[in-house]
Design a protein around this motif. Structure first.
Motif, PDB file in Angstrom:
ATOM      1  N   TYR A 180     -49.123  -9.242 -29.537  1.00  0.00           N
ATOM      2  CA  TYR A 180     -48.103  -8.205 -29.317  1.00  0.00           C
ATOM      3  C   TYR A 180     -46.744  -8.751 -28.907  1.00  0.00           C
ATOM      4  O   TYR A 180     -45.750  -8.030 -28.986  1.00  0.00           O
ATOM      5  CB  TYR A 180     -48.619  -7.211 -28.274  1.00  0.00           C
ATOM      6  N   ARG A 181     -46.695 -10.012 -28.481  1.00  0.00           N
ATOM      7  CA  ARG A 181     -45.416 -10.627 -28.139  1.00  0.00           C
ATOM      8  C   ARG A 181     -45.381 -12.044 -28.711  1.00  0.00           C
ATOM      9  O   ARG A 181     -45.249 -13.028 -27.956  1.00  0.00           O
ATOM     10  CB  ARG A 181     -45.216 -10.634 -26.620  1.00  0.00           C
ATOM     11  N   PRO A 182     -45.501 -12.153 -30.035  1.00  0.00           N
ATOM     12  CA  PRO A 182     -45.576 -13.492 -30.636  1.00  0.00           C
ATOM     13  C   PRO A 182     -44.247 -14.242 -30.553  1.00  0.00           C
ATOM     14  O   PRO A 182     -43.220 -13.731 -30.984  1.00  0.00           O
ATOM     15  CB  PRO A 182     -45.948 -13.189 -32.098  1.00  0.00           C
ATOM     16  N   ARG A 183     -44.286 -15.427 -29.975  1.00  0.00           N
ATOM     17  CA  ARG A 183     -43.069 -16.240 -29.847  1.00  0.00           C
ATOM     18  C   ARG A 183     -43.310 -17.681 -30.321  1.00  0.00           C
ATOM     19  O   ARG A 183     -42.456 -18.271 -30.954  1.00  0.00           O
ATOM     20  CB  ARG A 183     -42.584 -16.256 -28.396  1.00  0.00           C
ATOM     21  N   ASN A 184     -44.482 -18.205 -29.987  1.00  0.00           N
ATOM     22  CA  ASN A 184     -44.756 -19.619 -30.229  1.00  0.00           C
ATOM     23  C   ASN A 184     -45.691 -19.776 -31.427  1.00  0.00           C
ATOM     24  O   ASN A 184     -46.891 -19.544 -31.327  1.00  0.00           O
ATOM     25  CB  ASN A 184     -45.385 -20.226 -28.967  1.00  0.00           C
ATOM     26  N   GLY A 185     -45.111 -20.157 -32.565  1.00  0.00           N
ATOM     27  CA  GLY A 185     -45.901 -20.296 -33.776  1.00  0.00           C
ATOM     28  C   GLY A 185     -46.978 -21.349 -33.668  1.00  0.00           C
ATOM     29  O   GLY A 185     -48.080 -21.191 -34.215  1.00  0.00           O
ATOM     30  N   GLN A 186     -46.700 -22.422 -32.932  1.00  0.00           N
ATOM     31  CA  GLN A 186     -47.674 -23.503 -32.789  1.00  0.00           C
ATOM     32  C   GLN A 186     -48.910 -23.015 -32.032  1.00  0.00           C
ATOM     33  O   GLN A 186     -50.055 -23.344 -32.389  1.00  0.00           O
ATOM     34  CB  GLN A 186     -47.025 -24.674 -32.059  1.00  0.00           C
ATOM     35  N   THR A 187     -48.684 -22.211 -30.995  1.00  0.00           N
ATOM     36  CA  THR A 187     -49.805 -21.672 -30.222  1.00  0.00           C
ATOM     37  C   THR A 187     -50.606 -20.672 -31.054  1.00  0.00           C
ATOM     38  O   THR A 187     -51.842 -20.631 -30.975  1.00  0.00           O
ATOM     39  CB  THR A 187     -49.293 -20.988 -28.941  1.00  0.00           C
ATOM     40  N   ILE A 188     -49.928 -19.874 -31.866  1.00  0.00           N
ATOM     41  CA  ILE A 188     -50.627 -18.930 -32.739  1.00  0.00           C
ATOM     42  C   ILE A 188     -51.502 -19.689 -33.737  1.00  0.00           C
ATOM     43  O   ILE A 188     -52.662 -19.320 -33.979  1.00  0.00           O
ATOM     44  CB  ILE A 188     -49.632 -18.016 -33.474  1.00  0.00           C
ATOM     45  N   GLN A 189     -50.971 -20.755 -34.306  1.00  0.00           N
ATOM     46  CA  GLN A 189     -51.760 -21.557 -35.248  1.00  0.00           C
ATOM     47  C   GLN A 189     -52.984 -22.152 -34.571  1.00  0.00           C
ATOM     48  O   GLN A 189     -54.065 -22.206 -35.162  1.00  0.00           O
ATOM     49  CB  GLN A 189     -50.876 -22.656 -35.848  1.00  0.00           C
ATOM     50  N   LYS A 190     -52.819 -22.567 -33.330  1.00  0.00           N
ATOM     51  CA  LYS A 190     -53.943 -23.093 -32.562  1.00  0.00           C
ATOM     52  C   LYS A 190     -55.007 -22.022 -32.361  1.00  0.00           C
ATOM     53  O   LYS A 190     -56.211 -22.288 -32.463  1.00  0.00           O
ATOM     54  CB  LYS A 190     -53.437 -23.609 -31.200  1.00  0.00           C
ATOM     55  N   ALA A 198     -62.774 -13.649 -33.304  1.00  0.00           N
ATOM     56  CA  ALA A 198     -63.202 -12.634 -34.273  1.00  0.00           C
ATOM     57  C   ALA A 198     -62.324 -12.703 -35.520  1.00  0.00           C
ATOM     58  O   ALA A 198     -61.106 -12.899 -35.431  1.00  0.00           O
ATOM     59  CB  ALA A 198     -63.130 -11.249 -33.650  1.00  0.00           C
ATOM     60  N   GLU A 199     -62.937 -12.521 -36.681  1.00  0.00           N
ATOM     61  CA  GLU A 199     -62.228 -12.683 -37.945  1.00  0.00           C
ATOM     62  C   GLU A 199     -61.073 -11.694 -38.092  1.00  0.00           C
ATOM     63  O   GLU A 199     -60.000 -12.053 -38.576  1.00  0.00           O
ATOM     64  CB  GLU A 199     -63.200 -12.525 -39.111  1.00  0.00           C
ATOM     65  N   SER A 200     -61.271 -10.441 -37.675  1.00  0.00           N
ATOM     66  CA  SER A 200     -60.200  -9.455 -37.805  1.00  0.00           C
ATOM     67  C   SER A 200     -59.002  -9.825 -36.929  1.00  0.00           C
ATOM     68  O   SER A 200     -57.852  -9.628 -37.319  1.00  0.00           O
ATOM     69  CB  SER A 200     -60.705  -8.054 -37.439  1.00  0.00           C
ATOM     70  N   CYS A 201     -59.270 -10.381 -35.761  1.00  0.00           N
ATOM     71  CA  CYS A 201     -58.192 -10.809 -34.868  1.00  0.00           C
ATOM     72  C   CYS A 201     -57.467 -12.019 -35.460  1.00  0.00           C
ATOM     73  O   CYS A 201     -56.237 -12.129 -35.349  1.00  0.00           O
ATOM     74  CB  CYS A 201     -58.775 -11.141 -33.493  1.00  0.00           C
ATOM     75  N   ARG A 202     -58.213 -12.889 -36.102  1.00  0.00           N
ATOM     76  CA  ARG A 202     -57.609 -14.043 -36.768  1.00  0.00           C
ATOM     77  C   ARG A 202     -56.591 -13.579 -37.834  1.00  0.00           C
ATOM     78  O   ARG A 202     -55.496 -14.111 -37.943  1.00  0.00           O
ATOM     79  CB  ARG A 202     -58.714 -14.873 -37.424  1.00  0.00           C
ATOM     80  N   LYS A 203     -56.966 -12.537 -38.586  1.00  0.00           N
ATOM     81  CA  LYS A 203     -56.068 -12.007 -39.616  1.00  0.00           C
ATOM     82  C   LYS A 203     -54.817 -11.392 -38.984  1.00  0.00           C
ATOM     83  O   LYS A 203     -53.713 -11.559 -39.491  1.00  0.00           O
ATOM     84  CB  LYS A 203     -56.806 -10.977 -40.454  1.00  0.00           C
ATOM     85  N   ASP A 204     -55.006 -10.679 -37.856  1.00  0.00           N
ATOM     86  CA  ASP A 204     -53.859 -10.061 -37.185  1.00  0.00           C
ATOM     87  C   ASP A 204     -52.918 -11.117 -36.607  1.00  0.00           C
ATOM     88  O   ASP A 204     -51.695 -10.927 -36.603  1.00  0.00           O
ATOM     89  CB  ASP A 204     -54.337  -9.110 -36.098  1.00  0.00           C
ATOM     90  N   LEU A 205     -53.467 -12.232 -36.145  1.00  0.00           N
ATOM     91  CA  LEU A 205     -52.616 -13.318 -35.661  1.00  0.00           C
ATOM     92  C   LEU A 205     -51.840 -13.950 -36.815  1.00  0.00           C
ATOM     93  O   LEU A 205     -50.684 -14.359 -36.651  1.00  0.00           O
ATOM     94  CB  LEU A 205     -53.454 -14.371 -34.950  1.00  0.00           C
ATOM     95  N   GLY A 206     -52.472 -13.987 -37.987  1.00  0.00           N
ATOM     96  CA  GLY A 206     -51.766 -14.489 -39.172  1.00  0.00           C
ATOM     97  C   GLY A 206     -50.561 -13.625 -39.505  1.00  0.00           C
ATOM     98  O   GLY A 206     -49.488 -14.122 -39.845  1.00  0.00           O
ATOM     99  N   LYS A 207     -50.723 -12.300 -39.349  1.00  0.00           N
ATOM    100  CA  LYS A 207     -49.599 -11.382 -39.564  1.00  0.00           C
ATOM    101  C   LYS A 207     -48.511 -11.599 -38.514  1.00  0.00           C
ATOM    102  O   LYS A 207     -47.311 -11.567 -38.832  1.00  0.00           O
ATOM    103  CB  LYS A 207     -50.093  -9.943 -39.521  1.00  0.00           C
ATOM    104  N   ALA A 208     -48.938 -11.806 -37.258  1.00  0.00           N
ATOM    105  CA  ALA A 208     -47.965 -12.078 -36.194  1.00  0.00           C
ATOM    106  C   ALA A 208     -47.196 -13.363 -36.474  1.00  0.00           C
ATOM    107  O   ALA A 208     -45.972 -13.447 -36.252  1.00  0.00           O
ATOM    108  CB  ALA A 208     -48.675 -12.164 -34.844  1.00  0.00           C
TER     109      ALA A 208
END
Length: 213
Positions: A180-190, A198-208
């Motif tokens: 909900y507050r994506p700022r750090n792309g490196q941390t999101i990739q991690k 969870a797979e659905s959360c993984r997809k939502d992080l990809g959108k973020a």
């Protein structure tokens, strides 16, 4: 941590934007133990399995510690455990400490933390106010979805014991903030490559990630 209440729901039909929608959000405490199974809680209502239930989200855990905050915001509601749609209400859950991949024993069941809860319009219907979604995101204490590693029963009063701590140290709060507050792309990739997310959360992080790339 300790189980305060176990909650299940009967199917309830609600009106949403002129359409009848069935939901299992109206959970209530039950006196008998509940059974955690591979894809849901036995006897519970899971309607939309795109977003609820399944192996990654078989059970939802929420903290009783957060109830006073919400009761203060919504004092006129008829409060009971299960208000957030949780199957298990616990005392002592800390989303900043509990990690994705942590393995816990609850009652006789063994479970693994898979993702934080992402609120949808049905929580707004439960509270009679769609603004609760914004409050939920801002408050940032979302509780935990669990996958069931070993089927078992859970009752009020049961202890919650952490059996294994995931070494990657990505907490529920970390993941929620990335969503909900994506700022750090490196941390999101991690986070995306975490094997127990969870797979659905993984997809939502990809959108973020795509929003900040």
């Amino acid at each position: 941590m300790k189980v305060i209440a176990v909650n299940i729901a009967r199917p309830t039909v609600i009106n949403w934007r002129g359409k009848e929608v069935k939901t299992g959000i109206y959970k209530l405490p039950v006196p008998d133990p509940i059974v955690l199974e591979a894809e849901d809680v036995k006897g519970d209502t899971v309607v939309d399995r795109k977003y609820h239930g399944g192996k990654d989200k078989a059970c939802y855990l929420f903290s009783a510690d957060h109830y006073p905050y919400w009761k203060n915001l919504y004092p006129d509601l008829d409060w009971n455990w299960g208000m957030f749609g949780e199957n298990i209400t616990v005392q002592g859950l800390d989303e900043a400490d509990i990690r994705i991949g942590d393995v816990m024993k609850i009652g006789s069941a063994v479970v693994q933390v898979s993702q934080p809860r992402q609120p949808c319009f049905k929580l707004g219907i439960r509270f009679g106010d769609q603004k609760v979604l914004k409050h939920f995101i801002t408050h940032a204490f979302p509780g935990a979805y669990l996958r069931v590693l070993s089927r078992g029963t859970v009752a009020a009063g049961d202890p919650v014991t952490i059996l294994e701590r995931d070494p990657r140290q990505l907490s529920l709060k970390n993941i929620f903030e990335l969503l909900y507050r994506p700022r750090n792309g490196q941390t999101i990739q991690k986070a995306i490559i975490h094997p127990h997310l969870a797979e659905s959360c993984r997809k939502d992080l990809g959108k973020a990630l795509s929003r900040i790339s």
